[in-house]
Design a protein around this motif. Structure first.
Motif, PDB file in Angstrom:
ATOM      1  N   ALA A 171      -3.093  10.600  -0.259  1.00  0.00           N
ATOM      2  CA  ALA A 171      -3.532   9.462   0.422  1.00  0.00           C
ATOM      3  C   ALA A 171      -3.607   8.283  -0.618  1.00  0.00           C
ATOM      4  CB  ALA A 171      -4.988   9.954   0.921  1.00  0.00           C
ATOM      5  N   ASP A 172      -4.012   8.804  -2.046  1.00  0.00           N
ATOM      6  CA  ASP A 172      -3.875   7.817  -2.870  1.00  0.00           C
ATOM      7  C   ASP A 172      -2.733   7.090  -3.241  1.00  0.00           C
ATOM      8  OD1 ASP A 172      -6.660   8.535  -3.372  1.00  0.00           O
ATOM      9  OD2 ASP A 172      -6.507   9.464  -5.262  1.00  0.00           O
ATOM     10  N   PHE A 173      -1.495   7.673  -3.180  1.00  0.00           N
ATOM     11  CA  PHE A 173      -0.348   7.277  -3.389  1.00  0.00           C
ATOM     12  C   PHE A 173      -0.280   6.291  -2.211  1.00  0.00           C
ATOM     13  CE2 PHE A 173       4.564   7.313  -2.607  1.00  0.00           C
ATOM     14  CZ  PHE A 173       4.633   6.320  -3.527  1.00  0.00           C
ATOM     15  N   LEU A 174      -0.070   6.469  -0.930  1.00  0.00           N
ATOM     16  CA  LEU A 174      -0.111   5.555   0.195  1.00  0.00           C
ATOM     17  C   LEU A 174      -1.081   4.268  -0.024  1.00  0.00           C
ATOM     18  CD1 LEU A 174       1.126   4.932   3.119  1.00  0.00           C
ATOM     19  CD2 LEU A 174      -0.910   6.393   4.034  1.00  0.00           C
ATOM     20  N   ALA A 186       0.513   0.611  -0.002  1.00  0.00           N
ATOM     21  CA  ALA A 186      -0.045  -0.557   0.778  1.00  0.00           C
ATOM     22  C   ALA A 186      -0.242  -1.783   0.155  1.00  0.00           C
ATOM     23  CB  ALA A 186      -1.165   0.195   1.617  1.00  0.00           C
ATOM     24  N   PRO A 187      -0.915  -1.702  -1.071  1.00  0.00           N
ATOM     25  CA  PRO A 187      -1.050  -2.971  -1.728  1.00  0.00           C
ATOM     26  C   PRO A 187       0.063  -3.946  -2.034  1.00  0.00           C
ATOM     27  CG  PRO A 187      -2.428  -1.256  -2.756  1.00  0.00           C
ATOM     28  CD  PRO A 187      -1.417  -0.679  -1.687  1.00  0.00           C
ATOM     29  N   GLY A 188       1.043  -3.125  -2.705  1.00  0.00           N
ATOM     30  CA  GLY A 188       2.449  -3.834  -2.950  1.00  0.00           C
ATOM     31  C   GLY A 188       3.230  -4.404  -1.776  1.00  0.00           C
ATOM     32  N   LEU A 189       3.284  -3.597  -0.739  1.00  0.00           N
ATOM     33  CA  LEU A 189       3.756  -4.048   0.697  1.00  0.00           C
ATOM     34  C   LEU A 189       2.928  -5.288   0.986  1.00  0.00           C
ATOM     35  CD1 LEU A 189       4.867  -1.029   2.465  1.00  0.00           C
ATOM     36  CD2 LEU A 189       6.375  -2.614   1.432  1.00  0.00           C
ATOM     37  N   LEU A 190       1.598  -5.289   1.218  1.00  0.00           N
ATOM     38  CA  LEU A 190       0.948  -6.384   1.454  1.00  0.00           C
ATOM     39  C   LEU A 190       1.105  -7.824   0.733  1.00  0.00           C
ATOM     40  CD1 LEU A 190      -2.790  -5.197   2.245  1.00  0.00           C
ATOM     41  CD2 LEU A 190      -0.761  -5.905   4.066  1.00  0.00           C
ATOM     42  N   PHE A 215      13.483 -10.227  -6.936  1.00  0.00           N
ATOM     43  CA  PHE A 215      12.636  -9.661  -7.772  1.00  0.00           C
ATOM     44  C   PHE A 215      11.276  -9.151  -7.100  1.00  0.00           C
ATOM     45  CE2 PHE A 215      12.462 -14.427  -8.165  1.00  0.00           C
ATOM     46  CZ  PHE A 215      10.941 -14.714  -7.766  1.00  0.00           C
ATOM     47  N   GLY A 216      10.964  -9.701  -6.012  1.00  0.00           N
ATOM     48  CA  GLY A 216       9.621  -9.380  -5.621  1.00  0.00           C
ATOM     49  C   GLY A 216       9.672  -7.938  -4.966  1.00  0.00           C
ATOM     50  N   TRP A 217      10.774  -7.506  -4.324  1.00  0.00           N
ATOM     51  CA  TRP A 217      10.945  -6.160  -4.093  1.00  0.00           C
ATOM     52  C   TRP A 217      11.111  -5.271  -5.186  1.00  0.00           C
ATOM     53  CZ3 TRP A 217       9.340  -3.494  -0.337  1.00  0.00           C
ATOM     54  CH2 TRP A 217       9.901  -2.228   0.042  1.00  0.00           C
ATOM     55  N   LEU A 218      11.620  -5.652  -6.161  1.00  0.00           N
ATOM     56  CA  LEU A 218      11.839  -5.042  -7.400  1.00  0.00           C
ATOM     57  C   LEU A 218      10.253  -4.773  -8.202  1.00  0.00           C
ATOM     58  CD1 LEU A 218      13.296  -3.389  -9.781  1.00  0.00           C
ATOM     59  CD2 LEU A 218      13.616  -5.812 -10.830  1.00  0.00           C
ATOM     60  N   ALA A 219       9.343  -5.738  -7.953  1.00  0.00           N
ATOM     61  CA  ALA A 219       8.103  -5.406  -8.446  1.00  0.00           C
ATOM     62  C   ALA A 219       7.395  -4.353  -7.636  1.00  0.00           C
ATOM     63  CB  ALA A 219       7.211  -6.898  -8.309  1.00  0.00           C
ATOM     64  N   VAL A 220       7.477  -4.452  -6.112  1.00  0.00           N
ATOM     65  CA  VAL A 220       7.146  -3.599  -5.312  1.00  0.00           C
ATOM     66  C   VAL A 220       7.212  -2.092  -5.799  1.00  0.00           C
ATOM     67  CG1 VAL A 220       6.705  -2.825  -3.033  1.00  0.00           C
ATOM     68  CG2 VAL A 220       6.701  -5.178  -3.488  1.00  0.00           C
ATOM     69  N   LEU A 221       8.680  -1.703  -6.023  1.00  0.00           N
ATOM     70  CA  LEU A 221       8.962  -0.758  -6.538  1.00  0.00           C
ATOM     71  C   LEU A 221       8.554  -0.156  -7.690  1.00  0.00           C
ATOM     72  CD1 LEU A 221      13.064  -0.956  -5.463  1.00  0.00           C
ATOM     73  CD2 LEU A 221      11.079   0.290  -4.141  1.00  0.00           C
ATOM     74  N   VAL A 222       8.451  -0.912  -8.817  1.00  0.00           N
ATOM     75  CA  VAL A 222       7.920  -0.661 -10.021  1.00  0.00           C
ATOM     76  C   VAL A 222       6.284  -0.203  -9.864  1.00  0.00           C
ATOM     77  CG1 VAL A 222       7.283  -1.528 -12.342  1.00  0.00           C
ATOM     78  CG2 VAL A 222       9.390  -2.055 -11.360  1.00  0.00           C
ATOM     79  N   PHE A 223       5.659  -1.038  -9.020  1.00  0.00           N
ATOM     80  CA  PHE A 223       4.103  -0.575  -8.776  1.00  0.00           C
ATOM     81  C   PHE A 223       4.163   0.616  -8.158  1.00  0.00           C
ATOM     82  CE2 PHE A 223       0.389  -0.914  -6.530  1.00  0.00           C
ATOM     83  CZ  PHE A 223      -0.701  -1.252  -7.358  1.00  0.00           C
ATOM     84  N   ALA A 224       4.758   0.997  -7.022  1.00  0.00           N
ATOM     85  CA  ALA A 224       4.793   2.128  -6.374  1.00  0.00           C
ATOM     86  C   ALA A 224       5.334   3.271  -7.245  1.00  0.00           C
ATOM     87  CB  ALA A 224       5.608   2.175  -5.257  1.00  0.00           C
ATOM     88  N   VAL A 225       6.221   3.222  -8.067  1.00  0.00           N
ATOM     89  CA  VAL A 225       6.717   4.430  -8.892  1.00  0.00           C
ATOM     90  C   VAL A 225       5.621   4.458 -10.018  1.00  0.00           C
ATOM     91  CG1 VAL A 225       8.363   5.113 -10.793  1.00  0.00           C
ATOM     92  CG2 VAL A 225       8.834   3.962  -8.662  1.00  0.00           C
ATOM     93  N   CYS A 226       4.971   3.386 -10.691  1.00  0.00           N
ATOM     94  CA  CYS A 226       3.900   3.534 -11.487  1.00  0.00           C
ATOM     95  C   CYS A 226       2.670   4.326 -11.053  1.00  0.00           C
ATOM     96  CB  CYS A 226       3.527   2.345 -12.011  1.00  0.00           C
ATOM     97  SG  CYS A 226       4.724   1.426 -13.152  1.00  0.00           S
TER      98      CYS A 226
END
Length: 267
Positions: A98-101, A106-110, A122-133
């Motif tokens: 639940a924490d990962f979702l 969710a915040p990165g996608l928003l 680069f925007g989508w790359l930032a989303v991926l980096v945030f989610a992986v972290c």
């Protein structure tokens, strides 16, 4: 008749098992109250998924509110499970998912659908980096939770917890809602902000854990008044209050930078 001490005696017959089949692990019955923590976690997951859906539809204010609701539920389910003595391995894993979702996806996608959808990749790359972290941080927490080393100081976290990271990454949205305007920062700055918040979550920076904070009895009345004031401000000026809260939290992180305590990674 005596028995030779060197001669093994005849084995005693084993005690008979009680009538009926032995209870297999996982077959015990739980009350609805004991399942309440897991129910809160499931509600938080539904809130996070609905926030993603609303973000895709452009209802960003309501979507952010649902993520805030998920953060409140995340702070309640674990404490409720400990209070009801209904902690379980399944509940812990469910909470991590639940924490990962809610705080990693969710915040990165928003933020992406709100301002970065037209960026040059680069925007989508930032989303991926945030989610992986976020997922790396949660994995690190799970490893520590299952380890036998309990010598860390629970008064501190290692890096920014994932719920706090989610709130911090949405700070530009809070500012925009408070000012009544759309995105006002360049796309590249927003992407860098998202990456920076992701790196804070997996950093070794000690951050203050509010879970172990102790209030002196003589100051309890002042603390209660401050809580009442904060709640009133949150109701009347929600977005401004969230902005101030995020700025204050960043201040505590900066203050803690010189310290090197033995710290944990809990969320």
């Amino acid at each position: 008749m005596t028995t030779d001490p060197e001669t093994p005696s005849e084995p005693r017959p084993e005690a008979k098992a009680p009538q009926g089949h032995p209870r297999e692990p996982g077959t015990e019955k739980l009350t609805i109250i004991q399942l309440l923590p897991n129910m809160l976690t499931v509600v938080a997951i539904c809130a996070g998924l609905t926030a993603i859906k609303l973000g895709l539809q452009g209802s960003y204010t309501f979507a952010v509110q649902l993520i805030l609701l998920a953060a409140v539920l995340d702070g309640m389910d674990g404490r409720l499970a400990r209070a009801l003595k209904s902690e379980s391995g399944m509940g812990a894993e469910l909470d991590s998912l639940a924490d990962f979702l809610n705080f990693g996806v969710a915040p990165g996608l928003l933020l992406y659908t709100w301002a970065l959808e037209d960026s040059r990749g680069f925007g989508w790359l930032a989303v991926l980096v945030f989610a992986v972290c976020a997922v790396v941080r949660l994995a690190r927490f799970n490893v520590q939770r299952k380890s036998e080393d309990k010598s860390h100081d629970n008064a501190y976290f290692t890096g920014v917890p994932s719920p706090a990271g989610a709130l911090l990454v949405m700070l530009p949205m809070f500012l925009s809602f408070a000012l009544g305007s759309g995105p006002f920062l360049p796309d590249f700055v927003l992407a860098l902000w998202m990456v920076a918040m992701g790196l804070l979550m997996i950093s070794r920076i000690p951050t203050w854990s509010f879970k172990t904070t102790r209030i002196p009895r003589k100051n309890a009345k002042f603390f209660l008044v401050a809580v009442a004031f904060a709640l009133a401000a949150a109701v009347s000026y929600a977005w401004i209050t969230l902005v101030l809260f995020c700025i204050g939290y960043i201040g505590t992180v900066i203050v803690m930078l010189p310290r090197k305590p033995r710290i944990g990674t809990g969320d």
